[in-house]
Design an enzyme around this catalytic site. Structure first.
Site, short mmCIF file in Angstrom:
data_model
loop_
_atom_site.label_atom_id
_atom_site.label_comp_id
_atom_site.label_asym_id
_atom_site.label_seq_id
_atom_site.Cartn_x
_atom_site.Cartn_y
_atom_site.Cartn_z
N GLY A 12 0.79 -1.23 0.00
CA GLY A 12 0.00 0.00 0.00
C GLY A 12 0.82 1.28 0.00
O GLY A 12 0.34 2.32 0.45
N SER A 13 2.04 1.23 -0.53
CA SER A 13 2.84 2.48 -0.56
C SER A 13 2.20 3.49 -1.50
O SER A 13 2.26 4.70 -1.26
CB SER A 13 4.30 2.20 -0.95
OG SER A 13 4.40 1.78 -2.28
N ARG A 66 -15.37 -14.94 -9.90
CA ARG A 66 -14.87 -13.57 -9.91
C ARG A 66 -16.04 -12.59 -9.98
O ARG A 66 -16.05 -11.54 -9.33
CB ARG A 66 -13.94 -13.37 -11.11
CG ARG A 66 -13.54 -11.93 -11.29
CD ARG A 66 -12.24 -11.73 -12.03
NE ARG A 66 -11.97 -12.65 -13.10
CZ ARG A 66 -11.89 -12.29 -14.39
NH1 ARG A 66 -12.10 -11.06 -14.75
NH2 ARG A 66 -11.58 -13.18 -15.30
N MET A 91 -3.97 -7.15 -7.21
CA MET A 91 -3.47 -8.18 -8.11
C MET A 91 -4.56 -9.12 -8.62
O MET A 91 -4.37 -10.33 -8.69
CB MET A 91 -2.35 -8.97 -7.41
CG MET A 91 -1.14 -8.11 -7.10
SD MET A 91 -0.51 -7.25 -8.57
CE MET A 91 1.04 -6.62 -7.97
N LEU A 94 -10.38 -7.45 -12.94
CA LEU A 94 -11.77 -7.12 -12.63
C LEU A 94 -12.70 -7.77 -13.66
O LEU A 94 -12.35 -7.91 -14.83
CB LEU A 94 -11.97 -5.61 -12.65
CG LEU A 94 -11.18 -4.81 -11.61
CD1 LEU A 94 -11.38 -3.31 -11.83
CD2 LEU A 94 -11.58 -5.19 -10.19
N ASN A 108 -5.45 2.35 -12.81
CA ASN A 108 -4.46 1.39 -12.32
C ASN A 108 -3.08 1.97 -12.52
O ASN A 108 -2.87 2.80 -13.40
CB ASN A 108 -4.59 0.08 -13.11
CG ASN A 108 -3.63 -0.99 -12.62
OD1 ASN A 108 -3.44 -1.16 -11.41
ND2 ASN A 108 -2.98 -1.69 -13.54
N HIS A 110 0.90 0.69 -13.18
CA HIS A 110 1.66 -0.49 -13.58
C HIS A 110 3.15 -0.13 -13.64
O HIS A 110 3.51 0.90 -14.20
CB HIS A 110 1.18 -1.00 -14.95
CG HIS A 110 1.88 -2.24 -15.37
ND1 HIS A 110 1.61 -3.46 -14.78
CD2 HIS A 110 2.88 -2.45 -16.25
CE1 HIS A 110 2.40 -4.38 -15.33
NE2 HIS A 110 3.18 -3.78 -16.21
N ASP A 146 -4.13 -4.77 -18.25
CA ASP A 146 -3.26 -3.60 -18.43
C ASP A 146 -3.36 -3.00 -19.83
O ASP A 146 -2.35 -2.55 -20.39
CB ASP A 146 -1.79 -3.96 -18.12
CG ASP A 146 -1.61 -4.43 -16.69
OD1 ASP A 146 -2.32 -3.94 -15.80
OD2 ASP A 146 -0.75 -5.30 -16.46
N GLU A 175 6.22 6.34 -9.14
CA GLU A 175 4.79 6.03 -8.97
C GLU A 175 4.14 6.92 -7.93
O GLU A 175 3.02 7.41 -8.13
CB GLU A 175 4.61 4.56 -8.54
CG GLU A 175 4.92 3.55 -9.62
CD GLU A 175 4.57 2.13 -9.20
OE1 GLU A 175 4.51 1.27 -10.08
OE2 GLU A 175 4.36 1.87 -8.00
C1 GAR Z 1 3.26 -1.08 -7.46
O1 GAR Z 1 4.60 -0.95 -7.82
C2 GAR Z 1 2.41 -1.26 -8.68
O2 GAR Z 1 2.93 -0.65 -9.81
C3 GAR Z 1 2.39 -2.76 -8.86
O3 GAR Z 1 2.34 -3.27 -7.55
C4 GAR Z 1 3.03 -2.39 -6.69
C5 GAR Z 1 2.21 -2.20 -5.43
O4 GAR Z 1 2.94 -1.53 -4.46
N1 GAR Z 1 1.29 -3.18 -9.64
C6 GAR Z 1 1.33 -4.18 -10.52
O5 GAR Z 1 2.33 -4.82 -10.73
C7 GAR Z 1 0.03 -4.40 -11.25
N2 GAR Z 1 0.21 -5.32 -12.32
P1 GAR Z 1 2.23 -0.87 -3.22
O6 GAR Z 1 1.30 -1.93 -2.62
O7 GAR Z 1 3.36 -0.53 -2.28
O8 GAR Z 1 1.49 0.33 -3.69
#
Ligand code: GAR
Length: 211
Positions: A12-13, A66, A91, A94, A108, A110, A146, A175
């Protein structure tokens, strides 16, 4: 005031960066009112808790498909009158019903320059392939993996001595700046979608920076 829900499966950063941006008014006119997770121990839920944001683990094992699982998510979103759904390390793909219910209102992030390296191995895939430049992408979510219209992208240079961890750290730094920026643009009504293309009505926002 727009209501944002964040769906997260892990650390969740990105959620934290969004909460911080709302609290510091870098995003104004919106609030994160709900955090949902498909993982019981997702740290994203604790982050929400610390900031007094309603948060809920919805157990996928309790649903037969789902579609049924997403139905449960949609019920929570509708109860809170959610305007924008933000996937932050969520992850799961949807269902078409979910995408239809929130068409062009699901974002989203990525960790690669889409359409390169979609899926769950955005960072490792780019490193293994040997690209010299990768980055991150904020996009609207459609029915594919994606594949939705791209809102913002920013490049990150791959260094010779990079590992997945070191590259991830630099990509995530970007990000944490790019995602709040995209959300702020949406909240301020600055994004127009035409087909696959997003046009940004903001002088600074569309620039493609290279770190
Ligand atoms: C992020 O880096 C995001 O880009 C990636 O998961 C990480 C989650 O980090 N997403 C994917 O790879 C989606 N295909 P976080 O939980 O620290 O925000």
């Amino acid at each position: 005031m727009k209501h944002i829900a964040v769906l997260a499966s892990g650390n969740g950063s990105n959620l934290q960066a969004i909460i911080d941006a709302v609290e510091s008014k870098k995003i104004s006119g919106a609030q994160v009112v709900l955090v949902l997770s498909d993982k019981k121990d997702a740290y994203a839920l604790s982050r929400a808790q610390k900031h007094g944001i309603e948060n809920k683990f919805i157990n996928p094992k309790l649903y037969a498909s789902r579609q049924e699982y997403d139905h449960a998510l949609l019920a929570c979103l509708q109860e809170q009158k959610i305007d924008l759904v933000v996937l932050a390390g969520y992850m799961r793909l949807l269902s078409p019903e979910f995408v239809t219910a929130y068409r062009n209102r699901i974002m989203n992030i990525h960790p690669a320059l889409l359409p390169a390296f979609p899926g769950t191995k955005g960072i490792a895939g780019a490193l293994e392939y040997g690209v010299k430049i990768t980055g991150c992408t904020v996009h609207f979510v459609d029915e594919g993996m994606d594949t939705g219209p791209i809102i913002l992208q920013e490049a990150v240079v791959v260094k010779d001595d990079d590992t997945v961890e070191s590259l991830r750290a630099r990509i995530q730094n970007v990000e944490h700046r790019l995602y709040p920026k995209a959300i702020d643009l949406w909240v301020r009504g600055k994004i127009t979608i035409q087909g696959r293309r997003c046009f940004i009505d903001d002088d600074e926002a569309g620039t493609f920076e290279c770190l």
